[in-house]
Design an enzyme around this catalytic site. Structure first.
Site, short mmCIF file in Angstrom:
data_model
loop_
_atom_site.label_atom_id
_atom_site.label_comp_id
_atom_site.label_asym_id
_atom_site.label_seq_id
_atom_site.Cartn_x
_atom_site.Cartn_y
_atom_site.Cartn_z
CB THR A 1 -0.92 0.02 1.23
OG1 THR A 1 -0.13 0.16 2.41
CG2 THR A 1 -1.78 -1.23 1.32
CG ASP A 2 -1.36 4.87 -1.01
OD1 ASP A 2 -1.92 4.54 0.07
OD2 ASP A 2 -1.98 5.36 -1.97
CB ALA A 3 1.45 7.33 2.98
N GLY A 4 -1.59 6.00 2.54
CA GLY A 4 -2.99 6.03 2.94
C GLY A 4 -3.60 4.66 3.13
CB VAL B 1 -5.11 3.08 -1.25
CG1 VAL B 1 -5.66 2.65 -2.59
CG2 VAL B 1 -6.18 3.78 -0.42
#
Length: 136
Positions: free
Chosen positions: A17-20, A22
């Site tokens: 995932t990314d930092a969010g 997702v």
């Protein structure tokens, strides 16, 4: 044609995932690759053995992909591969990544059969072509 369907479970970790939280879009390609590789393996065709015994590899030629919904950290997904067609030295797969009954990503992936020594297009080995019910 003996297409069958292969399903591979995928759990989403931080690294996906990314930092969010997702899933990064390119990771779906990895999940679909696992499903295609398992599709071949379940039918008795290991990549290394096919390369060694038949002198060919299967490589992605094109991907048409549609992102429908995001996957998130902790999700349990299912990567699906189903053979849609075989023509000459090409196999086309319908692929999806699902969360339960929900389709998150859909793709049509075309895989080319190529010679190991120079990556030029080759016919599908007779053993695999016979299994698929087509002429190589």
């Amino acid at each position: 044609m003996n297409s069958g369907r292969t399903e591979v479970p995928v759990r989403i970790y931080h690294e996906d995932t990314d930092a969010g939280g997702v899933v990064y879009h390119a990771n779906y390609l990895c999940y679909m690759e696992r499903a295609r590789t398992d599709w071949l393996h379940e039918r008795g065709f290991d990549h290394d053995r096919v390369a060694r015994e038949h002198g060919v590899l299967f490589v992605v030629r094109s991907i048409e992909i549609k992102f429908q919904r995001p996957a998130r950290l902790g999700d349990n997904l299912l990567a699906v591969a189903e053979l849609a067609g075989v023509r000459h030295g090409l196999m086309t797969f319908r692929q999806t990544v699902m969360r339960g009954p929900q389709s998150l990503v859909r793709a049509q992936v075309t895989v080319a059969c190529v010679k190991v020594e120079d990556f030029t297009v080759a016919v599908i080995p007779p053993a695999l072509a016979h299994f698929l019910g087509v002429k190589g």
